[in-house]
Write a protein that holds these residues in place. Structure first.
Motif, PDB file in Angstrom:
ATOM      1  N   GLU A  57       0.827  -1.212   0.000  1.00 55.29           N
ATOM      2  CA  GLU A  57       0.000   0.000   0.000  1.00 55.29           C
ATOM      3  C   GLU A  57       0.861   1.261   0.000  1.00 55.29           C
ATOM      4  O   GLU A  57       0.646   2.179  -0.803  1.00 55.29           O
ATOM      5  CB  GLU A  57      -0.930  -0.007   1.218  1.00 55.29           C
ATOM      6  CG  GLU A  57      -1.927   1.139   1.210  1.00 55.29           C
ATOM      7  CD  GLU A  57      -2.925   1.048   2.359  1.00 55.29           C
ATOM      8  OE1 GLU A  57      -3.538   2.081   2.670  1.00 55.29           O
ATOM      9  OE2 GLU A  57      -3.076  -0.045   2.936  1.00 55.29           O
ATOM     10  N   LEU A  58       1.849   1.314   0.893  1.00 56.86           N
ATOM     11  CA  LEU A  58       2.734   2.477   0.953  1.00 56.86           C
ATOM     12  C   LEU A  58       3.578   2.565  -0.319  1.00 56.86           C
ATOM     13  O   LEU A  58       3.795   3.654  -0.856  1.00 56.86           O
ATOM     14  CB  LEU A  58       3.627   2.393   2.182  1.00 56.86           C
ATOM     15  CG  LEU A  58       4.601   3.561   2.412  1.00 56.86           C
ATOM     16  CD1 LEU A  58       3.853   4.882   2.511  1.00 56.86           C
ATOM     17  CD2 LEU A  58       5.450   3.320   3.664  1.00 56.86           C
ATOM     18  N   SER A  59       4.049   1.420  -0.813  1.00 59.28           N
ATOM     19  CA  SER A  59       4.853   1.407  -2.032  1.00 59.28           C
ATOM     20  C   SER A  59       4.048   1.943  -3.210  1.00 59.28           C
ATOM     21  O   SER A  59       4.566   2.718  -4.030  1.00 59.28           O
ATOM     22  CB  SER A  59       5.329  -0.014  -2.331  1.00 59.28           C
ATOM     23  OG  SER A  59       6.142  -0.505  -1.290  1.00 59.28           O
ATOM     24  N   GLU A  60       2.805   1.544  -3.312  1.00 59.30           N
ATOM     25  CA  GLU A  60       1.946   2.021  -4.401  1.00 59.30           C
ATOM     26  C   GLU A  60       1.721   3.521  -4.300  1.00 59.30           C
ATOM     27  O   GLU A  60       1.691   4.227  -5.318  1.00 59.30           O
ATOM     28  CB  GLU A  60       0.626   1.273  -4.389  1.00 59.30           C
ATOM     29  CG  GLU A  60       0.748  -0.174  -4.849  1.00 59.30           C
ATOM     30  CD  GLU A  60      -0.481  -1.011  -4.550  1.00 59.30           C
ATOM     31  OE1 GLU A  60      -0.599  -2.112  -5.113  1.00 59.30           O
ATOM     32  OE2 GLU A  60      -1.323  -0.554  -3.744  1.00 59.30           O
ATOM     33  N   ALA A  61       1.616   4.031  -3.063  1.00 62.82           N
ATOM     34  CA  ALA A  61       1.448   5.480  -2.880  1.00 62.82           C
ATOM     35  C   ALA A  61       2.699   6.224  -3.344  1.00 62.82           C
ATOM     36  O   ALA A  61       2.598   7.274  -4.002  1.00 62.82           O
ATOM     37  CB  ALA A  61       1.159   5.793  -1.408  1.00 62.82           C
ATOM     38  N   MET A  62       3.889   5.686  -3.009  1.00 61.62           N
ATOM     39  CA  MET A  62       5.132   6.317  -3.448  1.00 61.62           C
ATOM     40  C   MET A  62       5.266   6.269  -4.970  1.00 61.62           C
ATOM     41  O   MET A  62       5.716   7.228  -5.601  1.00 61.62           O
ATOM     42  CB  MET A  62       6.337   5.616  -2.813  1.00 61.62           C
ATOM     43  CG  MET A  62       6.429   5.709  -1.297  1.00 61.62           C
ATOM     44  SD  MET A  62       6.544   7.402  -0.662  1.00 61.62           S
ATOM     45  CE  MET A  62       4.832   7.683  -0.171  1.00 61.62           C
ATOM     46  N   ALA A  63       4.846   5.142  -5.557  1.00 63.08           N
ATOM     47  CA  ALA A  63       4.902   5.020  -7.015  1.00 63.08           C
ATOM     48  C   ALA A  63       3.987   6.034  -7.676  1.00 63.08           C
ATOM     49  O   ALA A  63       4.347   6.649  -8.691  1.00 63.08           O
ATOM     50  CB  ALA A  63       4.513   3.600  -7.438  1.00 63.08           C
ATOM     51  N   LYS A  64       2.810   6.239  -7.106  1.00 66.92           N
ATOM     52  CA  LYS A  64       1.874   7.223  -7.677  1.00 66.92           C
ATOM     53  C   LYS A  64       2.461   8.627  -7.628  1.00 66.92           C
ATOM     54  O   LYS A  64       2.371   9.387  -8.596  1.00 66.92           O
ATOM     55  CB  LYS A  64       0.542   7.187  -6.929  1.00 66.92           C
ATOM     56  CG  LYS A  64      -0.512   8.128  -7.503  1.00 66.92           C
ATOM     57  CD  LYS A  64      -1.798   8.051  -6.722  1.00 66.92           C
ATOM     58  CE  LYS A  64      -2.869   8.932  -7.396  1.00 66.92           C
ATOM     59  NZ  LYS A  64      -2.455  10.339  -7.531  1.00 66.92           N
TER      60      LYS A  64
END
Length: 547
Positions: free
Chosen positions: A359-366
């Motif tokens: 979840e956090l990784s996806e937020a950073m990717a966005k």
């Protein structure tokens, strides 16, 4: 931008041959050489005015000055008009001085191919022509091409290099990681500028010594870099910056921060913004969180330096890689400038390595994808590694499809190795090398010895296109640095280290096998990747597995 020259008539009156030392030509040259933008603009205006007059100066005197001004301004449209004029007047490529000026123009505007194409048409190439063409390649990142052109100059032109040639070659050797050629260039410098043969003229030149420290540092020879630095009778701030950063990049982080402390406390040299990038890089490579916090605070409170994006990037990386992701995000929220894609990718990479969760990784990717940047594919690759680490292979495939739909490709990796003065370059699965058969036979031998030692591949580092586990293992086996290591084991002299330059960050699995190979074969392997150096020896790495 300077006014367009397109509509300017440029009459030439052969019967009128004013003295090239006349005031108008001298003024034009002075303005062009001023290295100030507003004066370079005036030089182009003066050129237009002179060639609109009834008695224009000879173009082979005035064109080089105008082209110099256009080069300084990187004014490509105006420069192309000047080139067209030179062609119209049969001065390019026939007149070497004028053509050399056009070469410099294209190099300054980031067009090395155009410069090289024009260079090939010069029938009477001078040493300046060769120097300009070599420097065009170096300044635009084609270091191997520059070294090949230098060899061509020595082989075919019969010209002895001068100090300008050697300075460019040193830059090319540093960029290509070509140590033996760099040592040769150093020897040439001593010959060209050595004074009475004692080398004192070279040892006293701060700029030359700074370039030598940088050369040896980037070629993996930190000890030689330190020797040059320690023997310098005079140093400027660049000398300290280059040496501090060299030590940091080689994992000698304690020496790096000690040199910073010596510089500021003993030598009383005032650090600048670049110095703090260097010392923060040392803290980053060494996982020295408290020291990083202290130096960042020192930069702001003691020296009044306003943090730049590079300082924030170092600080975010220091914190995030050490597991302080929340504090790193606090630093980002307090920045005095907008975070760039590099900072968000750094956080994404830390999330991957710290297993911070999808979840956090996806937020950073966005966040990274929301920032305009050319390296979008890198974000997808990092996100795919997050999914791969979590064994979410369907999501890995989804990322692959997204990249395909958006026309994105992973930046191709390559590894290069210098052997006997020649730079050999490999890509993944490469079969183009003349010794490919021997290289792959050696690779098979390496694989057998690795397997016997208990090595198991880390499949999370395999290509996204790989499917089954055996396919993923085969993909890892063909990584470019493994081919370079295989070639190095075949050709390197006994006891000599294998030095490899890689354009991407070394992957976890290749890092593991490099440690094992260094132990199994009793060889030191020095790898310079996009971020830092890794010195593999006796089964351990200088980075202490923190990279």
């Amino acid at each position: 931008m300077p006014p367009s020259l397109a509509a300017t008539p440029l009459p030439i009156t052969p019967s009128h041959r004013p003295d090239p030392s006349s005031s108008s030509v001298q003024l034009l040259r002075s303005l062009a050489r001023s290295r100030r933008s507003h004066l370079a603009h005036r030089a182009l205006l003066l050129f237009r005015s002179l060639h609109s007059s009834p008695s224009p100066p000879p173009p082979h005197f005035s064109l080089p000055a105008a082209l110099s001004a256009a080069s300084f301004l990187a004014a490509l449209p105006e420069g192309r008009q000047l080139h067209a004029l030179a062609v119209k007047l049969a001065l390019a490529p026939a007149h070497t001085v004028v053509t050399n000026s056009v070469l410099h123009l294209y190099a300054s505007c980031g067009l090395p191919d155009a410069a090289l194409a024009l260079f090939r048409h010069i029938s009477a190439k001078s040493l300046v022509s060769w120097n300009t063409a070599i420097d065009a390649l170096v300044s635009n990142g084609d270091h191997i091409g520059a070294l090949e052109l230098f060899r061509e100059m020595q082989r075919d032109a019969g010209l002895a290099p001068d100090a300008y040639t050697v300075q460019s070659v040193i830059g090319a050797c540093a960029g290509a990681g070509a140590l033996s050629l760099g040592v040769y260039a150093h020897a040439l410098l001593l010959r060209e500028l050595g004074g009475h043969g004692d080398g004192q003229a070279v040892s006293r030149d701060v700029l030359i010594n700074n370039s030598l420290v940088d050369l040896y540092g980037k070629c993996g020879a930190a000890e030689l870099a330190r020797q040059v630095f320690d023997r310098m009778p005079q140093r400027d701030i660049t000398s300290w910056n280059v040496m501090i950063l060299t030590l940091a990049n080689h994992g000698r982080v304690r020496e790096s921060v000690e040199l910073f402390d010596r510089m500021t406390r003993v030598e009383n040299v005032v650090p600048n913004a670049i110095t703090f990038v260097a010392v923060l890089s040392a803290c980053n490579h060494g996982g020295m969180v408290e020291e990083g916090r202290r130096y960042f605070e020192m930069m702001v409170s003691e020296y009044g330096i306003r943090p730049r994006i590079e300082h924030y990037g170092c600080m975010v990386d220091i914190l995030a890689r050490a597991g302080f992701i929340e504090e790193a995000l606090d630093v980002v929220s307090g920045m005095n400038c907008r975070p760039d894609a590099i900072i968000w990718r750094s956080l994404l990479d830390a999330c991957c390595k710290q297993n911070a969760g999808s979840e956090l990784s996806e937020a950073m990717a966005k966040m990274a994808l929301d920032v305009p940047d050319d390296a979008v594919s890198g974000v997808y690759v990092l996100l795919s590694r997050v999914y791969a680490s979590a064994q979410r292979w369907n999501d890995v495939g989804m990322v692959r499809r997204l990249m395909s739909e958006e026309g994105l490709k992973k930046e191709p990796g390559f590894s290069s190795i210098e052997m006997d003065g020649l730079v050999h370059q490999f890509v993944a699965g490469d079969t183009s090398h003349p010794l490919s058969e021997e290289i792959y036979m050696k690779l098979d031998e390496i694989e057998e010895r690795l397997a016997s030692s208990g090595y198991k591949p880390d499949l999370s580092e395999a290509r996204m296109v790989a499917g089954m586990d055996h396919t993923k293992g085969a993909a890892l086996r063909l990584h470019s640095e493994r081919l370079a290591i295989s070639f190095g084991l075949l050709k390197a002299r006994a006891g000599a280290p294998i030095r490899i330059l890689k354009n991407l960050r070394v992957c976890k699995d290749c890092h593991t096998i490099s440690k094992l190979v260094s132990e199994l074969y009793g060889v030191e392997i020095i790898v310079r990747d996009r971020i830092r150096f890794h010195h593999f020896k006796d089964g351990v790495c200088s980075c202490k597995d923190y990279w």
